[in-house]
Design a protein around this motif. Structure first.
Motif, PDB file in Angstrom:
ATOM      1  N   GLU A 140      -1.073 -13.337  -0.004  1.00  0.00           N
ATOM      2  CA  GLU A 140      -1.181 -14.160   1.194  1.00  0.00           C
ATOM      3  C   GLU A 140      -2.211 -13.566   2.133  1.00  0.00           C
ATOM      4  OE1 GLU A 140       0.907 -17.764   1.416  1.00  0.00           O
ATOM      5  OE2 GLU A 140      -0.637 -16.783   2.634  1.00  0.00           O
ATOM      6  N   GLN A 141      -2.743 -14.417   2.992  1.00  0.00           N
ATOM      7  CA  GLN A 141      -3.690 -13.954   4.003  1.00  0.00           C
ATOM      8  C   GLN A 141      -2.930 -13.411   5.211  1.00  0.00           C
ATOM      9  OE1 GLN A 141      -6.346 -17.262   4.790  1.00  0.00           O
ATOM     10  NE2 GLN A 141      -7.799 -16.499   3.258  1.00  0.00           N
ATOM     11  N   ALA A 142      -3.546 -12.498   5.899  1.00  0.00           N
ATOM     12  CA  ALA A 142      -2.957 -11.972   7.125  1.00  0.00           C
ATOM     13  C   ALA A 142      -2.652 -13.112   8.088  1.00  0.00           C
ATOM     14  CB  ALA A 142      -3.892 -10.970   7.770  1.00  0.00           C
ATOM     15  N   GLY A 143      -1.489 -13.011   8.729  1.00  0.00           N
ATOM     16  CA  GLY A 143      -1.052 -14.039   9.667  1.00  0.00           C
ATOM     17  C   GLY A 143      -0.162 -15.098   9.064  1.00  0.00           C
ATOM     18  N   ASN A 144      -0.185 -15.196   7.751  1.00  0.00           N
ATOM     19  CA  ASN A 144       0.652 -16.185   7.076  1.00  0.00           C
ATOM     20  C   ASN A 144       2.059 -15.644   6.820  1.00  0.00           C
ATOM     21  OD1 ASN A 144      -1.504 -17.890   7.151  1.00  0.00           O
ATOM     22  ND2 ASN A 144      -1.945 -17.829   4.951  1.00  0.00           N
ATOM     23  N   SER A 145       2.842 -16.442   6.099  1.00  0.00           N
ATOM     24  CA  SER A 145       4.248 -16.100   5.865  1.00  0.00           C
ATOM     25  C   SER A 145       4.583 -16.126   4.379  1.00  0.00           C
ATOM     26  CB  SER A 145       5.163 -17.104   6.587  1.00  0.00           C
ATOM     27  OG  SER A 145       4.943 -17.081   7.985  1.00  0.00           O
ATOM     28  N   LEU A 146       5.611 -15.384   4.029  1.00  0.00           N
ATOM     29  CA  LEU A 146       6.190 -15.407   2.683  1.00  0.00           C
ATOM     30  C   LEU A 146       7.692 -15.245   2.831  1.00  0.00           C
ATOM     31  CD1 LEU A 146       4.053 -13.063   0.346  1.00  0.00           C
ATOM     32  CD2 LEU A 146       4.481 -15.508   0.014  1.00  0.00           C
ATOM     33  N   ARG A 147       8.430 -15.815   1.884  1.00  0.00           N
ATOM     34  CA  ARG A 147       9.868 -15.593   1.850  1.00  0.00           C
ATOM     35  C   ARG A 147      10.239 -15.002   0.504  1.00  0.00           C
ATOM     36  NH1 ARG A 147      15.208 -19.484   2.425  1.00  0.00           N
ATOM     37  NH2 ARG A 147      14.596 -20.103   0.307  1.00  0.00           N
ATOM     38  N   LEU A 148      10.844 -13.836   0.537  1.00  0.00           N
ATOM     39  CA  LEU A 148      11.348 -13.205  -0.670  1.00  0.00           C
ATOM     40  C   LEU A 148      12.816 -13.563  -0.864  1.00  0.00           C
ATOM     41  CD1 LEU A 148       9.855  -9.610  -0.325  1.00  0.00           C
ATOM     42  CD2 LEU A 148       8.795 -11.670  -1.261  1.00  0.00           C
ATOM     43  N   SER A 149      13.198 -13.675  -2.121  1.00  0.00           N
ATOM     44  CA  SER A 149      14.591 -13.921  -2.466  1.00  0.00           C
ATOM     45  C   SER A 149      15.064 -12.832  -3.413  1.00  0.00           C
ATOM     46  CB  SER A 149      14.753 -15.277  -3.150  1.00  0.00           C
ATOM     47  OG  SER A 149      14.348 -16.332  -2.314  1.00  0.00           O
ATOM     48  N   CYS A 150      16.346 -12.557  -3.370  1.00  0.00           N
ATOM     49  CA  CYS A 150      16.948 -11.593  -4.284  1.00  0.00           C
ATOM     50  C   CYS A 150      18.273 -12.186  -4.746  1.00  0.00           C
ATOM     51  CB  CYS A 150      17.160 -10.260  -3.596  1.00  0.00           C
ATOM     52  SG  CYS A 150      18.068  -9.050  -4.570  1.00  0.00           S
ATOM     53  N   ALA A 151      18.328 -12.514  -6.013  1.00  0.00           N
ATOM     54  CA  ALA A 151      19.535 -13.100  -6.590  1.00  0.00           C
ATOM     55  C   ALA A 151      20.374 -12.006  -7.225  1.00  0.00           C
ATOM     56  CB  ALA A 151      19.157 -14.149  -7.628  1.00  0.00           C
ATOM     57  N   ALA A 152      21.666 -12.008  -6.922  1.00  0.00           N
ATOM     58  CA  ALA A 152      22.583 -10.995  -7.436  1.00  0.00           C
ATOM     59  C   ALA A 152      23.534 -11.601  -8.451  1.00  0.00           C
ATOM     60  CB  ALA A 152      23.374 -10.385  -6.290  1.00  0.00           C
ATOM     61  N   SER A 153      23.827 -10.842  -9.481  1.00  0.00           N
ATOM     62  CA  SER A 153      24.807 -11.274 -10.472  1.00  0.00           C
ATOM     63  C   SER A 153      26.191 -10.844 -10.003  1.00  0.00           C
ATOM     64  CB  SER A 153      24.497 -10.647 -11.821  1.00  0.00           C
ATOM     65  OG  SER A 153      24.675  -9.247 -11.751  1.00  0.00           O
ATOM     66  N   GLY A 154      27.221 -11.361 -10.667  1.00  0.00           N
ATOM     67  CA  GLY A 154      28.574 -10.915 -10.379  1.00  0.00           C
ATOM     68  C   GLY A 154      29.267 -11.737  -9.320  1.00  0.00           C
ATOM     69  N   ARG A 155      30.569 -11.537  -9.190  1.00  0.00           N
ATOM     70  CA  ARG A 155      31.391 -12.334  -8.292  1.00  0.00           C
ATOM     71  C   ARG A 155      31.787 -11.577  -7.034  1.00  0.00           C
ATOM     72  NH1 ARG A 155      35.947 -13.906 -12.512  1.00  0.00           N
ATOM     73  NH2 ARG A 155      35.500 -11.760 -13.119  1.00  0.00           N
ATOM     74  N   THR A 156      31.170 -10.403  -6.836  1.00  0.00           N
ATOM     75  CA  THR A 156      31.586  -9.578  -5.700  1.00  0.00           C
ATOM     76  C   THR A 156      30.443  -9.354  -4.718  1.00  0.00           C
ATOM     77  OG1 THR A 156      31.060  -7.567  -6.939  1.00  0.00           O
ATOM     78  CG2 THR A 156      33.338  -8.386  -7.045  1.00  0.00           C
ATOM     79  N   PHE A 157      29.539 -10.327  -4.652  1.00  0.00           N
ATOM     80  CA  PHE A 157      28.354 -10.174  -3.799  1.00  0.00           C
ATOM     81  C   PHE A 157      28.744  -9.854  -2.369  1.00  0.00           C
ATOM     82  CE2 PHE A 157      24.057 -10.520  -2.661  1.00  0.00           C
ATOM     83  CZ  PHE A 157      23.892 -11.380  -1.587  1.00  0.00           C
ATOM     84  N   ASN A 158      29.813 -10.494  -1.875  1.00  0.00           N
ATOM     85  CA  ASN A 158      30.177 -10.267  -0.475  1.00  0.00           C
ATOM     86  C   ASN A 158      30.916  -8.948  -0.268  1.00  0.00           C
ATOM     87  OD1 ASN A 158      32.620 -10.913  -1.550  1.00  0.00           O
ATOM     88  ND2 ASN A 158      32.974 -12.727  -0.313  1.00  0.00           N
ATOM     89  N   SER A 159      30.970  -8.112  -1.297  1.00  0.00           N
ATOM     90  CA  SER A 159      31.490  -6.756  -1.150  1.00  0.00           C
ATOM     91  C   SER A 159      30.381  -5.751  -0.875  1.00  0.00           C
ATOM     92  CB  SER A 159      32.239  -6.322  -2.421  1.00  0.00           C
ATOM     93  OG  SER A 159      33.381  -7.119  -2.623  1.00  0.00           O
ATOM     94  N   TYR A 160      29.161  -6.260  -0.763  1.00  0.00           N
ATOM     95  CA  TYR A 160      28.012  -5.369  -0.621  1.00  0.00           C
ATOM     96  C   TYR A 160      27.178  -5.727   0.601  1.00  0.00           C
ATOM     97  CZ  TYR A 160      28.987  -3.891  -5.374  1.00  0.00           C
ATOM     98  OH  TYR A 160      29.596  -3.376  -6.489  1.00  0.00           O
ATOM     99  N   GLY A 161      26.746  -4.683   1.301  1.00  0.00           N
ATOM    100  CA  GLY A 161      25.645  -4.848   2.223  1.00  0.00           C
ATOM    101  C   GLY A 161      24.365  -4.857   1.410  1.00  0.00           C
ATOM    102  N   MET A 162      23.355  -5.561   1.914  1.00  0.00           N
ATOM    103  CA  MET A 162      22.107  -5.706   1.173  1.00  0.00           C
ATOM    104  C   MET A 162      20.941  -5.199   2.009  1.00  0.00           C
ATOM    105  SD  MET A 162      23.099  -6.958  -1.679  1.00  0.00           S
ATOM    106  CE  MET A 162      21.494  -7.383  -2.383  1.00  0.00           C
ATOM    107  N   GLY A 163      19.941  -4.705   1.311  1.00  0.00           N
ATOM    108  CA  GLY A 163      18.772  -4.206   2.026  1.00  0.00           C
ATOM    109  C   GLY A 163      17.491  -4.536   1.307  1.00  0.00           C
ATOM    110  N   TRP A 164      16.415  -4.504   2.061  1.00  0.00           N
ATOM    111  CA  TRP A 164      15.061  -4.610   1.513  1.00  0.00           C
ATOM    112  C   TRP A 164      14.316  -3.316   1.837  1.00  0.00           C
ATOM    113  CZ3 TRP A 164      13.269  -8.332  -1.667  1.00  0.00           C
ATOM    114  CH2 TRP A 164      13.953  -9.549  -1.711  1.00  0.00           C
ATOM    115  N   PHE A 165      13.611  -2.830   0.838  1.00  0.00           N
ATOM    116  CA  PHE A 165      12.782  -1.653   0.963  1.00  0.00           C
ATOM    117  C   PHE A 165      11.403  -1.997   0.408  1.00  0.00           C
ATOM    118  CE2 PHE A 165      16.041   1.544   1.963  1.00  0.00           C
ATOM    119  CZ  PHE A 165      17.183   0.805   1.705  1.00  0.00           C
ATOM    120  N   ARG A 166      10.405  -1.161   0.704  1.00  0.00           N
ATOM    121  CA  ARG A 166       9.076  -1.397   0.151  1.00  0.00           C
ATOM    122  C   ARG A 166       8.396  -0.072  -0.147  1.00  0.00           C
ATOM    123  NH1 ARG A 166       6.048  -3.951   5.519  1.00  0.00           N
ATOM    124  NH2 ARG A 166       5.905  -1.978   6.720  1.00  0.00           N
ATOM    125  N   GLN A 167       7.469  -0.147  -1.085  1.00  0.00           N
ATOM    126  CA  GLN A 167       6.691   1.032  -1.450  1.00  0.00           C
ATOM    127  C   GLN A 167       5.240   0.625  -1.626  1.00  0.00           C
ATOM    128  OE1 GLN A 167       8.095   3.247  -4.868  1.00  0.00           O
ATOM    129  NE2 GLN A 167       7.073   5.092  -4.143  1.00  0.00           N
TER     130      GLN A 167
END
Length: 119
Positions: A12-39
């Motif tokens: 993407e160009q500077a100033g624009n937007s992107l939306r990342l998604s993260c799909a989780a498997s399993g039936r206990t998703f709401n038992s977890y806090g979630m985070g985004w990291f970058r490298q």
């Protein structure tokens, strides 16, 4: 066990937007806090944002505060990172991660998705 798969990265160009998604498997998703990291190339992985199990609390790195927004949909087992006003320094591989409820011990990690911001 939680498996995480990120999507939505790209160029993407500077100033624009992107939306990342993260799909989780399993039936206990709401038992977890979630985070985004970058490298970025040649740098250590850094914290970007996190959200608690219910979505009621969010936290951000100073570098993205006011530009990025983390959210989650527990019915869809998905966490999102809306990235606005992108800057070239946001270029990195973005990872989502899961931590057991009430902790910040991110135990499960996705494979990452590349975000490249051109000036």
């Amino acid at each position: 066990q939680v498996q995480l798969v990120e999507s939505g990265g790209g160029l993407e160009q500077a100033g624009n937007s992107l939306r990342l998604s993260c799909a989780a498997s399993g039936r206990t998703f709401n038992s977890y806090g979630m985070g985004w990291f970058r490298q970025a190339p040649g740098k250590e992985r850094e914290f970007v944002a996190r959200i608690n199990w219910s979505g009621g609390a969010t936290y951000y790195a100073d570098s993205v505060k006011g530009r990025f927004a983390i959210s989650r949909d527990n019915a869809k087992n998905t966490v999102y990172l809306q990235m606005n006003s992108l800057k070239p320094e946001d270029t990195a591989v973005y990872y989502c991660a899961a931590a057991p409820k009430g902790t910040t011990a991110f135990t499960y990690w996705g494979q990452g998705t590349q975000v490249t911001v051109s000036s």
